[in-house]
Design an enzyme around this catalytic site. Sequence first.
Site, PDB file in Angstrom:
ATOM      1  N   HIS A 375      54.485  60.201  76.572  1.00  0.00           N
ATOM      2  CA  HIS A 375      54.707  59.525  75.285  1.00  0.00           C
ATOM      3  C   HIS A 375      56.038  59.873  74.637  1.00  0.00           C
ATOM      4  CE1 HIS A 375      50.842  57.536  74.435  1.00  0.00           C
ATOM      5  NE2 HIS A 375      50.304  58.510  75.117  1.00  0.00           N
ATOM      6  N   LYS A 568      55.306  55.733  58.865  1.00  0.00           N
ATOM      7  CA  LYS A 568      55.125  56.439  60.136  1.00  0.00           C
ATOM      8  C   LYS A 568      55.358  57.926  59.861  1.00  0.00           C
ATOM      9  CE  LYS A 568      58.237  53.603  61.849  1.00  0.00           C
ATOM     10  NZ  LYS A 568      57.799  53.015  63.078  1.00  0.00           N
ATOM     11  N   ARG A 569      55.092  58.765  60.849  1.00  0.00           N
ATOM     12  CA  ARG A 569      55.386  60.191  60.687  1.00  0.00           C
ATOM     13  C   ARG A 569      56.811  60.361  60.177  1.00  0.00           C
ATOM     14  NH1 ARG A 569      56.125  63.396  65.222  1.00  0.00           N
ATOM     15  NH2 ARG A 569      56.267  61.503  66.465  1.00  0.00           N
ATOM     16  N   LYS A 574      63.103  59.117  63.464  1.00  0.00           N
ATOM     17  CA  LYS A 574      62.585  57.834  62.962  1.00  0.00           C
ATOM     18  C   LYS A 574      63.432  57.317  61.794  1.00  0.00           C
ATOM     19  CE  LYS A 574      57.822  58.840  64.472  1.00  0.00           C
ATOM     20  NZ  LYS A 574      57.409  57.734  65.352  1.00  0.00           N
ATOM     21  N   THR A 703      53.745  51.620  67.765  1.00  0.00           N
ATOM     22  CA  THR A 703      52.708  50.583  67.756  1.00  0.00           C
ATOM     23  C   THR A 703      52.593  49.961  66.368  1.00  0.00           C
ATOM     24  OG1 THR A 703      51.060  52.331  67.449  1.00  0.00           O
ATOM     25  CG2 THR A 703      51.277  51.405  69.659  1.00  0.00           C
TER      26      THR A 703
END
Length: 861
Positions: A375, A568-569, A574, A703
């Site tokens: 992942h 998101k985290r 990110k 996702t």
Amino acid sequence: MAENGKSATEKVPAVANPLSEQPSEIASNINYHAQFSPHFSPFKFEPEQAFFATAESVRDRLVKQWNETFLHYHKVDPKQTYYLSMEYLQGRALTNAIGNLDIQNAYAEALNKLGHELEQIAEQEKDAALGNGGLGRLASCFLDSMATLNLPAWGYGLRYKYGLFKQLITKQGQEEIAEDWLEKFSPWEVVRHDIVFPVRFFGSIEINPDGSRKWVGGEVVQALAYDVPIPGYKTKNTISLRLWEAKACAEDFNLFQFNDGQYESAAQLHSRAQQICAVLYPGDATEDGKLLRLKQQFFLCSASLQDIILRFKERRSGKGSWKWSEFPSKVAVQLNDTHPTLAIPELMRLLMDDERLGWDEAWDVTTRTIAYTNHTVLPEALEKWSQPVMWKLLPRHMEIIEEIDKRFLAMINATRPDLEHKLPTMRVLDHNPQKPVVRMANLCVVSAHTVNGVAQLHSDILKAELFADYVSIWPTKFQNKTNGITPRRWLRFCSPELSNIITKWLKTDQWVTNLDLLSGLREFADNADFQDEWASAKMANKQRLAQYILRVTGVSIDPNSLFDIQVKRIHEYKRQLLNILGAIYRYKKLKEMSPELRKNTTSRTIMIGGKAFATYTNAKRIVKLVNDVGAVVNNDPEVNSYLKKPVVLHNTFVSYALLFSKATSGVDVVFVPNYNVSVAEMLIPGSELSQHISTAGMEASGTSNMKFALNGCLIIGTLDGANVEIREEIGEENFFLFGARADEVPQLRKDRENGLFKPDPRFEEAKQFIRSGAFGSYDYNPLLDSLEGNSGYGRGDYFLVGHDFPDYMDAQARVDEAYKDRKKWLKMSILSTAGSGKFSSDRTIAQYAKEIWNIEECQVP
């Protein structure tokens, strides 16, 4: 409410009707559980009590289907998949269960008879705190698809009592408190008191006279199974998520010590057992923390494999003679990331030490059984465990890992002498004298029959870079399985308005299990009537979200503004920092404009949500910055000319919409606290623009990008992870692209180190505005310093925020222009949904079943 609930329940007889589909009989069954499966003092039937009674009523039906599924698998004896994951982010189960069982209308009516609304009752449920981010949500989408596709499969995980943490936002920024999802109890789980396995830690190796080895001594805790039913959509198949809890026995309680006043030491093993499943990802800065994390991972692997082996032997017992070589034709084990890697040496140990197989036979069984999903390409996320810690906790497993490493070296030396110079990085054990470690990803690649990435770009990077040398040995071992999401939870149930419009125009609801049918929406993309219906569904979702934001943050947001969301985290790769720097620059420019010019700008509400890991300082600084910016921007009358004071809301959306005039110029910045699945189900349908802006080559898949695209939300993003495939499917003209490409990133970092980076003046201006103290007195220098300098740890802008900033701002300007053209935006939104068919987890799981697990449908008749 209590009085209403009470009087309504008195009119409904309390009768057990576990399988009824009639609203009046369902109401009786709910009332039966309120009275005869009581968890509260009598005479109360407020929303909380009503939720637990309703859940138990739904569980009646699930238990019947569950037992039938279990019996059917036992009879047919198909090959089964066992999915091992440290995380599952299930979300609320009530709406999902009644939706999959296709009885939501009956339950809504039944609850009305009892004086309650289904929506209000569903909100009483707490999200199961069994995961953190995309890894756990993916696992839950996969279980939904396995059940819906009638595949014989099980999920295995741990029953974390306190989850990761519940996020509170205070003046100091993010604070963490324990999740309370099990404070009362979970109505969905069934404890299986007959399914208990011993799990050993520490101890030593005993060598028997025949040369065989046995692991003895140490401490032994018990793994107790809790099962959660996972129903498929409109099918009888209901599979299990089996969660393990760690316990100690009564005999492990030292009564003599306790009576002697030594209370702590008397219950030492009980206390140690409780620690194992207390928290997801306990801090591992100390050796004790590392031991606890390793204990968790081994506990999951050992309990699950003992269970799998016992079930295999039970099924063989009535079948005359059988061989262990048949095990891989009945059992597929999938490792979700490197956390369950210890399943490899544990399966070897169980086969050799308990079942008396020789090495070669045990290795053949193990390698044909286990497959591994990678992942991440982030080096810090590819687990490496200290050898001394491993020897201490799992001495027998370290012997087995040493032997795997030794045999791998011998194989390379014999068959691929050209790779000998690569062995130091390829082997499983790194014997660096300063820090000897076991490389878990290498162990997985060497031992598994299949290794897969989770998006085409990610799998290509794995093959070309991370695992390139292994690919030259085993070219057929590596596959891609692009992630997917369940269309049930992520469209059908979380956005009923949009779903109903899709069903109406496609003249079928078959898209819920065959998402490719959404492509049929393309022919209506320019149809004015369809666009109007689409817009009204999106507006209903925006108004629902605006009410939610007001309730949890106290900030009024304008449903006529562009809803721009990144959830998101919180992680530097990110790039929530890029988002908030862009918002700061936008705010500064708005303030500098004349009121006339300001009227022509596109009004935006920027929402950011996500948890920063408790010890990740820079991530927590980003959370603090977003909140500090919001506090200033949302209270600045120059950029926010519409109503700001708290208002009393009614239950209708209309009253809320009327608070606002036509889109006002301006910007709002909102941090959405405690992001989880239920919050996502509110945010995603209400979103119009979503930011998926990681540095290219760093996000394996993502996702949430699929969930947003499916709900007609447009993406601004880099060519990273699944963004690449989403853009191909929905059309590049419907995607706001910016940023460096993955293959350019290494060179850009080198250029930066060599002092060749010239920052864009807008980037410097945004940073300077923060340094000026415009957003309060908190010291943001350490955060801003990470974007500066040409190299060095924590400096040099490793994630290329500065490089991508000007391109990002230009893409945002294209968004502003596109949003002004309502027809164009609606068409893009429709085409986004129409192109999302590929991203169903049903497609992903069908590919896993056929190409990795070799399992087939086994439908309950």
